[in-house]
Write an enzyme that holds these catalytic residues in place. Structure first.
Site: not given
Length: 419
Positions: A106-108, A147
């Site tokens: 996943a990434k946001g 991140d």
């Protein structure tokens, strides 16, 4: 047609195409493996210090939940868009599968320059982002991490916001938290430490003595600075570093502890020295034993690849090398040993997994135990990658990604298609 676009997403698609062809994956299976399961776009209105309201756009992409909850960072940067976020989620899936973690990728992110907002505004943005994400995340659905542009404090705000809505403390909703709020020892250093560990392993295999060896670090954030410190403490001379404010070069070796203190105080390396300035555009092609690109995607193009003068390319960033550059590096395999990003920087998600496990169990480990387990997982995956590359006579990136894609594909095929 797809909602995803841009050079970073196109690069992820191109890389997957190479692996799918290598593995002879039937065409009707490919989209199911590649395309994200879910993408969420949100608006985050924030009260500014001057009384005005600004709306920031945020995203979260969950690639697959076949092996367990999704896992991935949240970046706050002006370049963030849905295509970049989707590409990073896809890469995280291959990374987690390669190192054997029970996660999908996943990434946001939020499109914002963190330097342009105050700490109070940053807290408001962080809390609003998590509040908007609550219907789509959870300790067994999607676990966030820091991140670019986010840190331990932002993760603490994420965790607190989620916990307020649940009516109880839920430390396992995010990783990368402060130790005082349920974080694990060794998480802050984990990614850079893993980069340095694998670089040292390759140096030993290439008979490059650590004492007196040289390294160049492009990007001096959390990953680059801790990779630099680990190598520095091993006797390696860090001859050049750079960040978004400029570059420093000293052929006798930079004082990395001093530079880290300066960066911690000022937020970057600007102002550290007027005598050591170097052209940031030329830092990647400086002669060195180890080159660590630890900033953003697509910094090494075909021209750079032709002119690299390193023995080991240790990819601390996600996607730093373009597919065109990969073709050049494939021809230079005897000269340059590539440690691909999905292995080289995986120490961060490995130790994030340890944090999640410790939070679920409420049983915490000493830092030596965290480090030992991290290195054990990295060494196992490194051995598998090298063996696969030799067996099939393929580049390291192809071998690493093939191992990851194979595991995801096998899990999807075993579980079948619902309904």
């Amino acid at each position: 047609m797809t909602v995803y676009s841009g050079p970073v997403f196109d690069m992820a698609v191109q890389q997957f195409g190479v692996i799918a062809n290598h593995l002879s994956i039937p065409m009707d299976e490919r989209e199911r493996i590649l395309m994200p399961k879910r993408a969420v776009t949100i608006s985050c209105p924030v009260h500014r210090d001057d009384g005005s309201i600004t709306v920031f756009e945020g995203y979260r992409v969950q690639h697959h939940l076949t092996l367990g909850p999704t896992k991935g960072g949240t970046r706050f940067a002006p370049s963030v868009d849905i295509g970049e976020v989707a590409a990073l989620a896809i890469w995280m899936s291959w990374k987690c599968a390669l190192v054997g973690l029970p996660y999908g990728g996943a990434k946001g992110g939020v499109r914002v320059d963190p330097a342009s907002i105050s700490k109070r505004e940053l807290e408001g943005l962080s809390r609003r982002y998590m509040q908007e994400m609550i219907p789509f995340v959870g300790p067994h659905t999607d676990v966030m991490a820091p991140d670019m542009g986010t840190n331990e404090q932002v993760m603490a705000w994420f965790m607190d916001t989620y916990s307020m809505y649940q009516g109880r403390t839920v430390t396992e909703i995010v990783t990368g938290k402060p130790v005082s709020s349920g974080g694990t020892l060794g998480r802050r250093e984990a990614t850079g430490r893993g980069v340095a560990h694998l670089a040292r392993r390759v140096m030993r295999e290439l008979d490059i003595a650590l004492d007196g060896a040289t390294a160049v670090i492009q990007g001096f954030g959390n990953v680059g600075s801790h990779a630099a410190l680990e190598l520095y403490n091993s006797g390696v001379k860090i001859v050049a570093v750079s960040d978004h404010t400029g570059a420093l070069y000293d052929k006798t070796g930079l004082d990395i502890p001093g530079l880290m203190r300066h960066a911690a105080e000022h937020g970057n390396i600007a102002g550290y020295s007027n005598q050591l300035h170097h052209d940031p555009a030329a830092i990647l092609t400086l002669p060195c034993d180890v080159l660590v690109p630890a900033a953003i995607e697509r910094v090494i193009d075909a021209h750079d690849a032709e002119n690299l003068k390193c023995r080991v390319l240790a990819e601390g960033a996600n996607g730093p090398t373009t597919p065109e550059a990969d073709l050049i590096l494939e021809k230079r395999q005897r000269e340059i040993f590539v440690i691909p990003d999905i292995l080289c920087n995986s120490g961060g998600v490995v130790v994030s997994y340890f944090e999640w496990v410790q939070d679920l169990q409420q049983l915490f480990w000493e830092e030596d135990e965290v480090k030992r387990r991290e290195y054990q997982i990295l060494d196992r995956a490194f051995g598998q990658m090298v063996s696969r590359a030799k067996r099939d006579n393929i580049p390291h990136r192809t071998a690493a990604m093939a191992l990851g894609v194979e595991k995801v594909r096998a899990a999807k095929n075993t579980r079948g298609l619902f309904p």
